[in-house]
Design an enzyme around this catalytic site. Sequence first.
Site, PDB file in Angstrom:
ATOM      1  N   HIS B 132       0.866  -1.174   0.000  1.00 44.09           N
ATOM      2  CA  HIS B 132       0.000   0.000   0.000  1.00 44.09           C
ATOM      3  C   HIS B 132       0.909   1.233   0.000  1.00 44.09           C
ATOM      4  O   HIS B 132       2.031   1.177   0.515  1.00 44.09           O
ATOM      5  CB  HIS B 132      -0.826  -0.053   1.292  1.00 44.09           C
ATOM      6  CG  HIS B 132      -1.927   0.962   1.393  1.00 44.09           C
ATOM      7  ND1 HIS B 132      -1.686   2.279   1.717  1.00 44.09           N
ATOM      8  CD2 HIS B 132      -3.270   0.848   1.259  1.00 44.09           C
ATOM      9  CE1 HIS B 132      -2.839   2.931   1.767  1.00 44.09           C
ATOM     10  NE2 HIS B 132      -3.818   2.090   1.483  1.00 44.09           N
ATOM     11  N   ASP B 209       2.959  -4.968   7.880  1.00 46.03           N
ATOM     12  CA  ASP B 209       1.734  -4.184   7.754  1.00 46.03           C
ATOM     13  C   ASP B 209       0.565  -5.163   7.823  1.00 46.03           C
ATOM     14  O   ASP B 209       0.281  -5.874   6.852  1.00 46.03           O
ATOM     15  CB  ASP B 209       1.764  -3.421   6.430  1.00 46.03           C
ATOM     16  CG  ASP B 209       0.440  -2.752   6.092  1.00 46.03           C
ATOM     17  OD1 ASP B 209      -0.536  -2.920   6.864  1.00 46.03           O
ATOM     18  OD2 ASP B 209       0.372  -2.063   5.065  1.00 46.03           O
ATOM     19  N   GLN B 212      -4.604  -5.616   6.546  1.00 44.57           N
ATOM     20  CA  GLN B 212      -5.546  -6.519   5.874  1.00 44.57           C
ATOM     21  C   GLN B 212      -5.492  -7.935   6.446  1.00 44.57           C
ATOM     22  O   GLN B 212      -6.212  -8.811   5.985  1.00 44.57           O
ATOM     23  CB  GLN B 212      -5.245  -6.572   4.367  1.00 44.57           C
ATOM     24  CG  GLN B 212      -5.378  -5.242   3.662  1.00 44.57           C
ATOM     25  CD  GLN B 212      -6.810  -4.772   3.528  1.00 44.57           C
ATOM     26  OE1 GLN B 212      -7.751  -5.557   3.657  1.00 44.57           O
ATOM     27  NE2 GLN B 212      -6.993  -3.484   3.280  1.00 44.57           N
ATOM     28  N   LYS B 235     -10.639  -1.408  10.166  1.00 44.23           N
ATOM     29  CA  LYS B 235     -10.777  -2.578   9.295  1.00 44.23           C
ATOM     30  C   LYS B 235     -11.066  -3.837  10.115  1.00 44.23           C
ATOM     31  O   LYS B 235     -11.336  -4.905   9.563  1.00 44.23           O
ATOM     32  CB  LYS B 235      -9.506  -2.777   8.468  1.00 44.23           C
ATOM     33  CG  LYS B 235      -9.237  -1.629   7.488  1.00 44.23           C
ATOM     34  CD  LYS B 235      -8.122  -1.973   6.540  1.00 44.23           C
ATOM     35  CE  LYS B 235      -7.431  -0.770   5.934  1.00 44.23           C
ATOM     36  NZ  LYS B 235      -8.174  -0.079   4.884  1.00 44.23           N
ATOM     37  N   CYS B 373      -4.696   2.485  -3.678  1.00 45.71           N
ATOM     38  CA  CYS B 373      -3.484   3.027  -3.036  1.00 45.71           C
ATOM     39  C   CYS B 373      -2.324   2.052  -3.194  1.00 45.71           C
ATOM     40  O   CYS B 373      -1.493   1.905  -2.294  1.00 45.71           O
ATOM     41  CB  CYS B 373      -3.717   3.355  -1.567  1.00 45.71           C
ATOM     42  SG  CYS B 373      -4.902   4.662  -1.314  1.00 45.71           S
TER      43      CYS B 373
END
Lengths: 152, 415
Positions: B132, B209, B212, B235, B373
Amino acid sequence: MSQQPDVQLDGLYGDLVMDHYRNPRNRTPLNDADVEAEEFNPFCGDRATLQLSLDEKGNVRDVSAVAEGCSIIQAATSMLSGLLQGKSLDEAGELGEKFRVAMKNGAEADETDLGDLLALQVVRRYPVRIKCALLPLTALEEGIKAYRSKAH
Amino acid sequence: MTTGDRSAASAFDVNKVRGDFPILNQMVNGNPLVYLDNGATSQKPQSVIDAIVVYYTTTNSNVHRGVHTLSQQATDGYEGARAKIREFINASDDKEIIFTRNTTEGINLVAHSYGRQNIGAGDDIIVSNMEHHSNIVPWQMLCEETGANLLVVPIDDTGELMMEEYKKMLSPRTKLVSITHVSNALGTILPAKEIVKLAHAQGAPVLLDGAQAVPHMPVDMQELDCDFYVFSGHKLFGPTGIGILYGKAEYLETMPPFLGGGEMIKSVTFEKTIYADLPYKFEGGTPDIAGAVGLGAAIDYVNNLGFDQITAHEDELLRYGTDALSAISGVKIIGTAPHKAGILSFVMEKAHPHDIGTILDEQGIAVRTGHHCAQPVMQRFQIPATARASMAFYNTKEDIDALVKGIDRVLEVFS
């Protein structure tokens, strides 16, 4: 088309929009462009490139307009390209401004000088897509601005 | 589908779960809402909404300040949420859990604080081709400032990280590896444990990261052994405005603060300021207390469902959706790695993703369209954008069926 046409969508993807999308006009790049600009939509990466060459009086002689992206930006770019020939840069700028205002506030029925661009009035029902329709106009404005700052 | 799959899925009552999410029960453009934009943000169960309402109705006060009762209750709520998050990701200590605004802020914190202190000219920072923008731009800014190099691990045609290339990039110059756990644009689940192990063999710390990843699968800091892990509350069925940076205490202890101000100090004079201990050193200013409380409630909700049920249901949906979209002529799925979370990114031969998005929206179907993104991913696959259907545990096969019907409509308009 479907058995039960969706009125709104058939409006957005009407014949004129789809015709310009499938058969975009004036896509041949110019070698002798005087006015040139490329604009991106940073949210989707769509792109509109506009080139104008001018005659000795400073009127638009040739137009090239190339867009990459959705149907709306491609149709808008093609439609705008068809209206610029023979116009002075002032006139082109005024036409663009009229289009911007029409996309914001709605067009009067008699604004025939907007030509095929009037078909994009339907996009006003899809606020997130208005920027697609206006991207080639921004390219035109930026191109004229850059040309004038270079000329002076 | 195996019998085991079926029994796992049937034990999970998706309709009951949907009843916990009031927003799902509405019409959009004359059709029942089909929400398939969970990769952008997830919906919130009533228990999360209630926790925030109750906090503001009965408890609101500033934390770690007053001696009065409400301040103590607000502090208990805020620190209680921290403890829930620590347990949720199996960190060793509450002080390793830093509240941020979101994933982006967590990465920027590490870039500013750890990066400026430890990374210099000629050093390498490694990212992947499927990050991202929030895991690219902070490192580019740091490289510009310090003269470090940003190296990019390529991905193959299915959207998998090319591990052999990664191994070749690692060297004693590697000062940090910052890589996504699950790709937001493709859904690929990366071999995080292996990535960490290889970096550690070169003495380089790893930031994962997890934005997700955390909504879809259990993450365990002890097992992954990463040095930093970042994610967003919104999220994970929590509110917007709250995120988490996990850092191993050994790193966080020696890193300088990020934002100076109240809350992050022990004492201030004009001659010298002594910084607070962890985690407060990195939490300057009044934090999003209600956001933390809401995130705590979201984690309670997820724990109550359990990841066994969540992943079984989502895996089945992903299989169902992959089969359904693959069967449509003119549709191509982008991201076909064998290990994926519930993300279906796709393009259509004859329609641009924007047009797909508008036509689906007319039918009440919410998907994300654009570059997500993650423009380098789009460049890798030589496409301008995709349409992305991203799932959560409250999605159903009926949602996928609606998507397929919506795509049929796109095909009609753009035939």
